[in-house]
Design an enzyme around this catalytic site. Structure first.
Site, PDB file in Angstrom:
ATOM      1  N   SER A  17       2.168   3.150  -1.501  1.00  0.00           N
ATOM      2  CA  SER A  17       3.692   2.748  -1.301  1.00  0.00           C
ATOM      3  C   SER A  17       4.574   3.889  -1.386  1.00  0.00           C
ATOM      4  CB  SER A  17       4.175   1.565  -2.486  1.00  0.00           C
ATOM      5  OG  SER A  17       3.970   0.178  -2.285  1.00  0.00           O
ATOM      6  N   HIS A  58       4.232  -2.180   4.264  1.00  0.00           N
ATOM      7  CA  HIS A  58       2.764  -1.748   5.207  1.00  0.00           C
ATOM      8  C   HIS A  58       2.479  -1.597   6.158  1.00  0.00           C
ATOM      9  CE1 HIS A  58       0.920  -0.887   0.537  1.00  0.00           C
ATOM     10  NE2 HIS A  58       2.103  -1.367   0.114  1.00  0.00           N
ATOM     11  N   HIS A 105      -4.824  -5.571   0.499  1.00  0.00           N
ATOM     12  CA  HIS A 105      -4.765  -6.125  -0.926  1.00  0.00           C
ATOM     13  C   HIS A 105      -5.017  -7.641  -1.370  1.00  0.00           C
ATOM     14  CE1 HIS A 105      -1.664  -3.404  -0.238  1.00  0.00           C
ATOM     15  NE2 HIS A 105      -1.612  -2.984  -2.258  1.00  0.00           N
ATOM     16  N   TYR A 110      -5.204  -9.803  -3.758  1.00  0.00           N
ATOM     17  CA  TYR A 110      -3.900 -10.410  -4.050  1.00  0.00           C
ATOM     18  C   TYR A 110      -3.546 -10.803  -1.852  1.00  0.00           C
ATOM     19  CZ  TYR A 110      -0.337  -6.606  -2.817  1.00  0.00           C
ATOM     20  OH  TYR A 110       0.958  -5.942  -3.018  1.00  0.00           O
ATOM     21  N   GLU A 111      -3.038  -9.969  -1.537  1.00  0.00           N
ATOM     22  CA  GLU A 111      -3.418 -10.839   0.317  1.00  0.00           C
ATOM     23  C   GLU A 111      -3.960 -12.085   0.632  1.00  0.00           C
ATOM     24  OE1 GLU A 111      -1.460  -7.710   3.421  1.00  0.00           O
ATOM     25  OE2 GLU A 111      -2.367  -6.729   1.724  1.00  0.00           O
ATOM     26  N   ALA A 136       1.061   3.007  -5.832  1.00  0.00           N
ATOM     27  CA  ALA A 136       2.063   3.360  -6.777  1.00  0.00           C
ATOM     28  C   ALA A 136       1.571   2.312  -7.807  1.00  0.00           C
ATOM     29  CB  ALA A 136       3.292   1.984  -6.113  1.00  0.00           C
ATOM     30  N   MET A 186      -3.262  -2.477  -8.605  1.00  0.00           N
ATOM     31  CA  MET A 186      -3.176  -4.034  -7.914  1.00  0.00           C
ATOM     32  C   MET A 186      -3.836  -3.228  -6.583  1.00  0.00           C
ATOM     33  SD  MET A 186      -0.358  -6.066  -7.520  1.00  0.00           S
ATOM     34  CE  MET A 186       1.625  -5.966  -9.061  1.00  0.00           C
ATOM     35  N   SER A 187      -4.405  -1.882  -6.726  1.00  0.00           N
ATOM     36  CA  SER A 187      -4.964  -1.637  -5.561  1.00  0.00           C
ATOM     37  C   SER A 187      -6.381  -0.156  -6.294  1.00  0.00           C
ATOM     38  CB  SER A 187      -4.770  -0.766  -4.737  1.00  0.00           C
ATOM     39  OG  SER A 187      -3.753   0.206  -5.144  1.00  0.00           O
ATOM     40  N   ASN A 234       7.710   2.736 -12.290  1.00  0.00           N
ATOM     41  CA  ASN A 234       7.976   2.142 -13.351  1.00  0.00           C
ATOM     42  C   ASN A 234       7.667   2.078 -14.429  1.00  0.00           C
ATOM     43  OD1 ASN A 234       6.352   0.159 -11.482  1.00  0.00           O
ATOM     44  ND2 ASN A 234       6.383  -0.664 -13.005  1.00  0.00           N
ATOM     45  N   HIS A 281      10.431  -5.642  -7.093  1.00  0.00           N
ATOM     46  CA  HIS A 281       9.697  -4.564  -6.454  1.00  0.00           C
ATOM     47  C   HIS A 281       9.984  -3.843  -5.449  1.00  0.00           C
ATOM     48  CE1 HIS A 281       6.463  -3.957  -2.898  1.00  0.00           C
ATOM     49  NE2 HIS A 281       7.386  -4.435  -1.853  1.00  0.00           N
TER      50      HIS A 281
HETATM   51  N1  HPA Z   1       1.566  -2.841 -12.686  1.00  0.00           N
HETATM   52  C1  HPA Z   1       0.695  -3.484 -11.351  1.00  0.00           C
HETATM   53  N2  HPA Z   1       1.160  -2.946  -9.908  1.00  0.00           N
HETATM   54  C2  HPA Z   1       1.778  -1.873  -9.704  1.00  0.00           C
HETATM   55  C3  HPA Z   1       3.476  -1.555 -11.183  1.00  0.00           C
HETATM   56  C4  HPA Z   1       3.474  -2.796 -12.454  1.00  0.00           C
HETATM   57  O1  HPA Z   1       3.025  -2.416 -13.162  1.00  0.00           O
HETATM   58  N3  HPA Z   1       4.069  -0.804 -10.218  1.00  0.00           N
HETATM   59  C5  HPA Z   1       3.730  -0.620  -8.650  1.00  0.00           C
HETATM   60  N4  HPA Z   1       2.829  -1.364  -8.979  1.00  0.00           N
END
Ligand code: HPA
Length: 266
Positions: A24, A55, A77, A79-80, A107, A205-206, A229, A241
């Site tokens: 990202s 993306h 991903h 999760y998609e 990210a 998540m990747s 974050n 997000h």
């Molecule tokens: N958790 C999971 N995936 C993420 C986060 C998070 O806090 N921030 C960016 N991708």
């Protein structure tokens, strides 16, 4: 796979030595590439197509600092809703195209309370919390071993190289362990506490499925996270997000500068 490689070879004869998966915020890293050839995922036979907003799916071939590279703009991903075999397909393609070094960017949420949003973290190791492994299924011994060793999964020389590159540029850098949750929900505060107790510095998540498959194929691997974050429960604010994307974009300048330097040094 043969059809995929054949189609790509018809579009470009460039032999990439470095593959880079852009997370990202890093999408426009591709703007600086020379002799650029772009191939949309949707045009490549057998290639999965990413569905996440922001993306945009294409392979971008070209030269950065006179090194032949292939960028993946837009990753797949789990999760998609894809099968794991789709998630890792592009990495197998990069390996088949001759890539020797894979740079995975993403990210991530900061779990280590010393971290701050907008930090960059070099991944030194990971924890695969998904309870599944992308290599489950028949193994092709010609491609890699049935039981790949995970010692020094993230190539120590590349960790050092990336750290030195950051220092040279005066960019602050963290190092740490990345824990993979499938998402798409963010973690609960209790999961983040668990992650910290288990030794994670960041969650995301990747990256982990891709790193495992790249190791299976004998590639050198470098992973770098943007801490967009602090993870759930650390600060008072809920996760959003849009904010993740915003911080990703804010950091993109220094991240791109660092990536350029790393590619020069590899
Ligand atoms: N958790 C999971 N995936 C993420 C986060 C998070 O806090 N921030 C960016 N991708």
């Amino acid at each position: 796979m043969d059809k995929t490689i054949k189609y790509i070879r018809e579009q470009t004869k460039l032999e990439p030595e470095i593959g880079i998966v852009l997370g990202s915020g890093l999408g426009d890293f591709a703007d600086s590439i020379e002799d650029k050839i772009e191939i949309a995922y949707k045009d490549i036979p057998g290639f999965p197509v990413s569905t996440v907003k922001g993306h945009d799916g294409k392979l971008i071939f070209g030269k950065i600092n006179s090194k032949n590279v292939c960028l993946m703009k837009g990753r797949i991903h789990f999760y998609e809703g894809y099968d794991m075999s789709d998630v890792i397909y592009p990495i197998r393609v990069l390996a088949d195209l001759g890539v020797k070094t894979l740079i995975l960017t993403n990210a991530a949420g900061g779990v280590n309370t010393d971290f701050n949003p907008a930090d960059l973290m070099i991944i030194t190791d990971h924890i695969n919390l998904m309870g599944k492994n992308p290599l489950i299924g028949p193994n092709d011994e010609e491609l890699g071993p049935r039981f790949p060793d995970m010692t020094d999964l993230y190539t120590p020389e590349l960790v050092d190289l990336a750290e030195n590159s950051a220092k040279k540029l005066g960019i602050g850098i963290r190092k740490g362990v990345y824990m993979y949750f499938t998402g798409p929900s963010y973690e609960t505060a209790a999961e983040v506490r668990m992650a910290r107790i288990l030794g994670a510095d960041a969650v995301g998540m990747s990256t982990v499925p891709e790193a495992i498959v790249a190791r299976h194929r004998g590639l050198k691997i470098l992973g770098i996270s943007t801490i967009t974050n602090m993870s759930t429960g650390i600060l008072d604010t809920p996760l959003d997000h849009a904010e993740v994307v915003e911080v990703g974009n804010l950091v993109a300048g220094k991240f791109k500068e660092l990536l350029n330097e790393i590619i020069e040094e590899i």
